[in-house]
Design a protein around this motif. Structure first.
Motif, mmCIF file in Angstrom:
data_model
loop_
_atom_site.group_PDB
_atom_site.id
_atom_site.type_symbol
_atom_site.label_atom_id
_atom_site.label_comp_id
_atom_site.label_asym_id
_atom_site.label_seq_id
_atom_site.Cartn_x
_atom_site.Cartn_y
_atom_site.Cartn_z
ATOM 1 N N SER A 18 0.855 -1.190 0.000
ATOM 2 C CA SER A 18 0.000 0.000 0.000
ATOM 3 C C SER A 18 0.887 1.235 0.000
ATOM 4 O O SER A 18 2.047 1.169 0.392
ATOM 5 C CB SER A 18 -0.902 -0.008 1.233
ATOM 6 N N PRO A 19 0.338 2.383 -0.432
ATOM 7 C CA PRO A 19 1.133 3.618 -0.431
ATOM 8 C C PRO A 19 1.775 3.884 0.934
ATOM 9 O O PRO A 19 2.929 4.285 1.017
ATOM 10 C CB PRO A 19 0.099 4.688 -0.769
ATOM 11 N N GLU A 20 1.013 3.637 1.990
ATOM 12 C CA GLU A 20 1.516 3.883 3.342
ATOM 13 C C GLU A 20 2.678 2.940 3.666
ATOM 14 O O GLU A 20 3.674 3.340 4.271
ATOM 15 C CB GLU A 20 0.363 3.657 4.315
ATOM 16 N N GLN A 21 2.560 1.678 3.233
ATOM 17 C CA GLN A 21 3.633 0.710 3.480
ATOM 18 C C GLN A 21 4.893 1.096 2.710
ATOM 19 O O GLN A 21 6.002 0.983 3.227
ATOM 20 C CB GLN A 21 3.178 -0.701 3.076
ATOM 21 N N GLN A 23 5.761 4.059 1.862
ATOM 22 C CA GLN A 23 6.336 5.221 2.540
ATOM 23 C C GLN A 23 7.182 4.787 3.743
ATOM 24 O O GLN A 23 8.293 5.253 3.951
ATOM 25 C CB GLN A 23 5.196 6.146 3.009
ATOM 26 N N ARG B 12 0.277 8.259 -0.139
ATOM 27 C CA ARG B 12 -1.165 8.101 -0.003
ATOM 28 C C ARG B 12 -1.879 9.260 -0.705
ATOM 29 O O ARG B 12 -2.849 9.065 -1.435
ATOM 30 C CB ARG B 12 -1.534 8.065 1.484
ATOM 31 N N ARG B 132 -10.219 3.653 -0.546
ATOM 32 C CA ARG B 132 -9.186 3.167 -1.447
ATOM 33 C C ARG B 132 -8.774 4.238 -2.467
ATOM 34 O O ARG B 132 -7.614 4.588 -2.585
ATOM 35 C CB ARG B 132 -9.702 1.916 -2.163
ATOM 36 N N GLY B 136 -6.489 6.707 -0.689
ATOM 37 C CA GLY B 136 -5.259 5.967 -0.925
ATOM 38 C C GLY B 136 -4.878 4.964 0.150
ATOM 39 O O GLY B 136 -3.715 4.587 0.257
ATOM 40 N N PHE B 137 -5.850 4.512 0.974
ATOM 41 C CA PHE B 137 -5.512 3.503 1.975
ATOM 42 C C PHE B 137 -5.321 2.145 1.311
ATOM 43 O O PHE B 137 -5.959 1.824 0.322
ATOM 44 C CB PHE B 137 -6.613 3.388 3.039
ATOM 45 N N GLY B 138 -4.434 1.336 1.897
ATOM 46 C CA GLY B 138 -4.183 -0.004 1.369
ATOM 47 C C GLY B 138 -5.257 -0.982 1.814
ATOM 48 O O GLY B 138 -6.016 -0.708 2.738
ATOM 49 N N ASP B 140 -4.925 -3.803 3.341
ATOM 50 C CA ASP B 140 -4.689 -4.240 4.726
ATOM 51 C C ASP B 140 -5.232 -3.224 5.721
ATOM 52 O O ASP B 140 -5.852 -3.577 6.716
ATOM 53 C CB ASP B 140 -3.182 -4.384 4.992
ATOM 54 N N GLU B 141 -4.959 -1.956 5.435
ATOM 55 C CA GLU B 141 -5.376 -0.899 6.360
ATOM 56 C C GLU B 141 -6.903 -0.819 6.451
ATOM 57 O O GLU B 141 -7.460 -0.653 7.535
ATOM 58 C CB GLU B 141 -4.792 0.453 5.902
#
Lengths: 117, 409
Positions: A18-21, A23, B12, B132, B136-138, B140-141
């Motif tokens: 994911s974008p956060e991961q 980062q 994100r 999403r 922009g959350f993944g 998993d999140e």
């Protein structure tokens, strides 16, 4: 002082983060490299792009790779200076790539510059 | 000069921008490709930046990579995707390049908000897609936030995207009267997104602050455009600011809920309260009084620290108005708390007991509170009832504290 290459191997290079991961991962990698640089032991490094990656096999057979049969892929490398392999291994242990299950860092001494030539 | 720090939430934020611009240009059917292009661009950054340093203009760097990736993808697909081919040819003929200017990004994101909050999509799909695509959350999140598996979220998203494509949702900006009704749907979804972050009944993590701030960011985006900056938009944003001002005061170090009357008011975010007041002021134009106006006004009075009679009298009057505009049992329940402050607990108990919200733990917490000064035994019974309804350790802890208070006194 010897030079070692630390090679990142990913168990599954196509796993989407994911974008956060990404980062988080980027930050950890930069911190890791900065830590080695601070000791004047970072020589260089690079990432390996997956775009248009090819595998050239026996008799020149070209396939798109490195996916398919070979699941494990190379993600990049850095070269560090170290007194011995133990010191290089200590650097490798901090590599954020290792957070991923199944990922490994291979530590190899560079032949050129090993002090014998 | 190279930056040595990453912009917080850079990827994100850019994810939603890149996906929105690509979809505006190539159409909603392009959405999966757009997501891949954004992810691939970040992966490329991941493989470059740590070794060469963060580029001077990281977002411009990402946009160039995304543009190239889009172009290469289309080049590869041009033989069999006629509709995309047209878009590509147009792009080529007129030498239009993807417009990643600030204005176009903002316009694309606005269109995307409207597309995702399209009335043909179920609210559940809208929330998942919003998290999403707009935030922009993944996977998993999102899965963690909803206490479910990756698979469930993936399925929910792909069903939502199928609906999205099949319903012929376009990225056109709605006009005239349609705009008003569509904006209504958008505001409801943003409010749900905010509430999802503000209190989760099932999740051990009480507040998902980031969901709250994302909902506020999207609402703020709506205030930037003349068409969507309407009184109700400002009212909703004011409401969110007032609620969010108490985020830090609402949980203790273990994550347990701290009820309003027990909060350390020095932890309330005065800057957010000031911002909320400003939006509420902006909302006070025209002659519409929406539910958001009333809820924001109630939330405003809740941010006042002094327990003056005026405060509770105002809150009570506003609840009475809200209930006539839009009745909800929860609002009716909250009204009885204000009623107790104005008319005393005995009067409030009579009203509260009529509501019979037998499944709501806060209902029994409220009854417990109302009975506490009058009848310790009854208060205890209600808190115990609340305890049986709590689904998380965190809520059980908060209620247990109330129960201990009764037993001790």
């Amino acid at each position: 002082m010897k030079e070692f290459m630390l090679i990142f191997r990913h168990e599954d290079g196509k796993k989407v983060a994911s974008p956060e991961q990404i980062q988080q991962w980027m930050k950890e990698t930069m911190d890791w490299i900065a830590g080695i640089s601070a000791q004047h032991k970072f020589v260089g490094g690079n990432g390996l792009l997956f775009d248009d990656a090819k595998i050239v096999g026996h008799k020149g057979v070209v396939t798109n790779g490195p996916y398919g049969d070979i699941k494990e892929t190379l993600g990049g490398y850095i070269i560090v200076k170290a007194d011995d392999v133990n010191e290089a291994v200590a650097f490798a242990k901090g590599c954020p790539v290792l957070v991923g299950d199944g990922n490994t860092v291979e530590v190899r001494m560079l032949a050129k510059g090993d002090g014998l030539h | 000069m190279k930056q040595d720090q990453l912009i917080p939430n850079l990827f994100r934020t850019e994810y939603s921008k890149i996906v929105a611009v690509l979809c505006k240009h190539f159409g909603v059917t392009f959405i999966d490709h757009a997501e891949d292009i954004a992810s691939d661009s970040f992966l490329k950054a991941m493989q470059t930046w740590p070794f060469e340093g963060i580029p001077e203009k990281p977002t411009a760097w990402l946009y160039t990579v995304a543009k190239n990736k889009a172009f290469n993808l289309l080049l590869r697909r041009q033989t069999y995707e006629a509709n995309v081919l047209t878009a590509w040819t147009d792009m080529n003929d007129c030498s239009i390049t993807l417009d990643l200017s600030e204005d176009n990004i903002q316009d694309s994101q606005l269109r995307m908000i409207f597309a995702i909050c399209h009335p043909t999509l179920p609210k559940e799909s809208q929330i998942a897609l919003a998290l999403r695509i707009l935030c922009g959350f993944g996977i998993d999140e999102i899965a963690t936030a909803f206490l479910t598996s990756r698979d469930t979220i993936n399925k929910r998203l792909s069903r939502a995207k199928d609906k999205f494509r099949n319903a012929n949702v376009t990225l056109e900006f709605p006009e005239g009267n349609t705009l008003i009704t569509r904006l209504d749907a958008v505001l409801i979804t943003l409010y749900l997104l905010f509430s999802e972050g503000y209190y989760s009944e099932n999740n051990e993590r009480l507040v998902n602050e980031e969901f709250c701030f994302e909902a506020m960011r999207l609402a703020h985006l709506l205030t930037l455009s003349n068409e969507t900056c309407r009184p109700e938009t400002n009212a909703l944003l004011a409401l969110m600011c007032f609620q969010a001002s108490r985020l830090k005061a609402r949980t203790d170090h273990s994550g347990a809920l701290i009820f309003y009357e027990e909060q350390d008011t020095t932890l309330w975010d005065m800057a957010l309260i000031a911002e909320g007041t400003r939006y509420l002021h902006e909302a006070s134009t025209g002659n519409t009084v929406s539910r958001y106006h009333l809820e924001a006004a109630i939330a405003y009075w809740y941010t006042r620290k002094e327990n003056a009679e005026e405060k509770w009298q105002n809150i009570l009057t506003l609840y009475d108005q809200l209930l006539t505009v839009e009745y909800s049992p929860i609002a009716a329940m909250n009204r009885t708390f204000a009623l107790a402050q104005v008319k005393g607990n005995a009067t409030a108990i009579v009203e509260a007991e009529k509501l019979k919200l037998e499944e709501n733990l806060f209902y029994f917490v409220l009854l417990g509170e109302l009975y506490r000064p009058l009848d310790g035994e009854k208060a205890k019974l209600h808190f115990e009832r609340a305890l049986t309804l709590a689904k998380t350790q965190r809520d059980r802890q908060s209620i247990q504290r109330k129960l201990n208070g009764v037993v001790a006194s």
